[in-house]
Design a protein around this motif. Structure first.
Motif, PDB file in Angstrom:
ATOM      1  N   LYS A  98      51.146  46.471  -2.813  1.00  0.00           N
ATOM      2  CA  LYS A  98      50.467  45.873  -1.671  1.00  0.00           C
ATOM      3  C   LYS A  98      51.387  45.833  -0.460  1.00  0.00           C
ATOM      4  N   ARG A  99      52.633  45.435  -0.681  1.00  0.00           N
ATOM      5  CA  ARG A  99      53.592  45.391   0.422  1.00  0.00           C
ATOM      6  C   ARG A  99      53.809  46.782   1.000  1.00  0.00           C
ATOM      7  N   VAL A 159      53.086  48.034   4.922  1.00  0.00           N
ATOM      8  CA  VAL A 159      54.108  48.681   5.747  1.00  0.00           C
ATOM      9  C   VAL A 159      53.609  50.034   6.250  1.00  0.00           C
ATOM     10  N   LYS A 160      52.971  50.810   5.371  1.00  0.00           N
ATOM     11  CA  LYS A 160      52.459  52.123   5.772  1.00  0.00           C
ATOM     12  C   LYS A 160      51.385  52.006   6.845  1.00  0.00           C
ATOM     13  N   ARG A 161      50.496  51.026   6.685  1.00  0.00           N
ATOM     14  CA  ARG A 161      49.431  50.835   7.681  1.00  0.00           C
ATOM     15  C   ARG A 161      50.007  50.406   9.017  1.00  0.00           C
ATOM     16  N   LEU A 162      51.010  49.537   8.985  1.00  0.00           N
ATOM     17  CA  LEU A 162      51.657  49.113  10.231  1.00  0.00           C
ATOM     18  C   LEU A 162      52.342  50.292  10.909  1.00  0.00           C
ATOM     19  N   ALA A 183      53.080  37.731   3.684  1.00  0.00           N
ATOM     20  CA  ALA A 183      52.099  37.027   4.518  1.00  0.00           C
ATOM     21  C   ALA A 183      52.312  37.352   5.994  1.00  0.00           C
ATOM     22  N   ASP A 184      53.580  37.506   6.388  1.00  0.00           N
ATOM     23  CA  ASP A 184      53.878  37.861   7.782  1.00  0.00           C
ATOM     24  C   ASP A 184      53.437  39.294   8.085  1.00  0.00           C
ATOM     25  N   LEU A 185      53.597  40.180   7.109  1.00  0.00           N
ATOM     26  CA  LEU A 185      53.132  41.556   7.292  1.00  0.00           C
ATOM     27  C   LEU A 185      51.621  41.599   7.486  1.00  0.00           C
ATOM     28  N   GLU A 186      50.900  40.766   6.726  1.00  0.00           N
ATOM     29  CA  GLU A 186      49.440  40.709   6.862  1.00  0.00           C
ATOM     30  C   GLU A 186      49.050  40.201   8.241  1.00  0.00           C
TER      31      GLU A 186
END
Length: 364
Positions: free
Chosen positions: A5-6, A10-13, A51-54
């Protein structure tokens, strides 16, 4: 279990990052500068919790259209090649402005808590920040007298139109040339906590006031056309169907609009829309000059639209020879997407399809 999930976050960001203007579309070759930025960006993402990545992804994918929380990181600088960058400026460079100098001044939006909650942390949500319009940005100057440069004689009369008739039961007709009388007699409402209203916002379409005055109590207010989960002044709720193409087109361009912040006696406007806004304020005018200055503020930029200390100086030292009729050092006018003055086909702001007037209530 959580690693995939992480990795996906990261890839989407990274997919949404802003590529440098000199980068060739479709090219897989990265310059040395891009590689340095990639290394620093990966380092920044590794320091964020899931959670910060989300939260960061939600801000990036909606381009700030939805309310998203602060994304906190230590203020420790990141290495960007031979340069060093603060985490929040790097975040802005990755997802908003590829040409942002790491030393370039950016300003946070309220209610972002950066610098308030923890002095050792900084918010890295790029949509909680705007680029400050450089002081040297060339203004659009109109060699006409204030206030008649803003309002031709016809507007001194009380105006009505089909666009405002649906609000007739709720708000009396209002003329900007009668500003002094209107604001002195205006009853400043207070809520149960006795918060003071620091400004009112009037929305106009051409020469017609639309809706009632919007009272502002909080330090920050959002003025927008359409906004998911929006909180503030929604112009769409005030508007009636319009037969004018220019009004309809400009309404569509307002989008997520702008944010007004009151900080330390100054008012800042953050342009969050995809089109420029145009600002006229007494504290942006050239001291002792009859010229009316209209500033163009590009998307994503911010500008100090009013400084109370400067307005007091202007009020004390203004040249009466340049003034015909009432002068209000506490009124600011902002047009959405359309400028006015000698460089445009619209000579007066009343020729602009959609605009707002910010009426500061203190010290009147």
């Amino acid at each position: 279990m959580f690693r995939p999930k992480r990795s996906s976050l990261v890839k989407r960001l990274w997919k949404h990052r802003v590529r440098p203007q000199h980068h060739e579309a479709g090219s897989e070759v990265e310059s040395a500068e891009e590689l340095e930025l990639k290394s620093a960006g990966q380092s920044l993402l590794k320091r964020l919790k899931e959670a910060d990545l989300e939260a960061l992804l939600a801000a990036v994918e909606t381009r700030g259209a939805e309310s998203t929380p602060c994304v906190w990181l230590s203020r420790a600088v990141l290495q960007l090649g031979k340069r060093k960058a603060m985490p929040h400026t790097l975040s802005c460079q990755l997802w908003r402005w590829s040409d942002l100098d790491t030393n370039c001044e950016v300003m946070r939006h309220l209610p972002c808590k950066s610098g308030e909650v923890d002095a050792n942390s900084v918010c890295c949500n790029p949509f909680h920040w705007s680029r400050v319009l450089p002081p040297g940005t060339p203004p659009r100057a109109s060699r006409q007298l204030f206030p008649h440069s803003a309002f031709p004689p016809l507007i001194t009369q009380h105006l009505t139109s089909p666009a405002t008739k649906h609000n007739a039961l709720y708000a009396p007709e209002y003329s900007p040339m009668s500003l002094h009388h209107s604001m002195v007699s205006y009853d400043q409402p207070r809520d149960d906590h006795s918060r003071v209203c620091w400004c009112h916002v009037a929305y106009w379409e051409h020469r017609s006031r639309v809706g009632r005055l919007f009272a502002v109590y909080d330090a920050s207010v959002h003025i927008f056309q359409h906004l998911p989960q929006g909180d503030g002044m929604c112009l769409d709720l005030l508007q009636a169907p319009s037969s004018e193409d220019s009004v309809r087109r400009t309404r569509d361009k307002i989008g997520v609009g702008l944010v007004l912040d009151m900080q330390d006696g100054a008012v800042w406007a953050h342009n969050r829309s995809d089109f420029p806004i145009f600002v006229n304020s007494p504290t942006l005018d050239i001291p002792g000059s009859p010229a009316l200055i209209v500033k163009k503020v590009p998307p994503g930029h911010t500008i100090k639209i009013h400084d109370r200390r400067v307005s007091k100086v202007i009020e004390r030292h203004r040249d009466a020879a340049f003034l015909e009729g009432p002068f209000d050092p506490y009124a600011v006018r902002i047009s959405f997407a359309k400028g006015w003055g000698p460089h445009y086909s619209r000579q007066f702001i009343t020729s602009c399809p959609c605009w707002v007037e910010i009426l500061l209530t203190g010290n009147r």
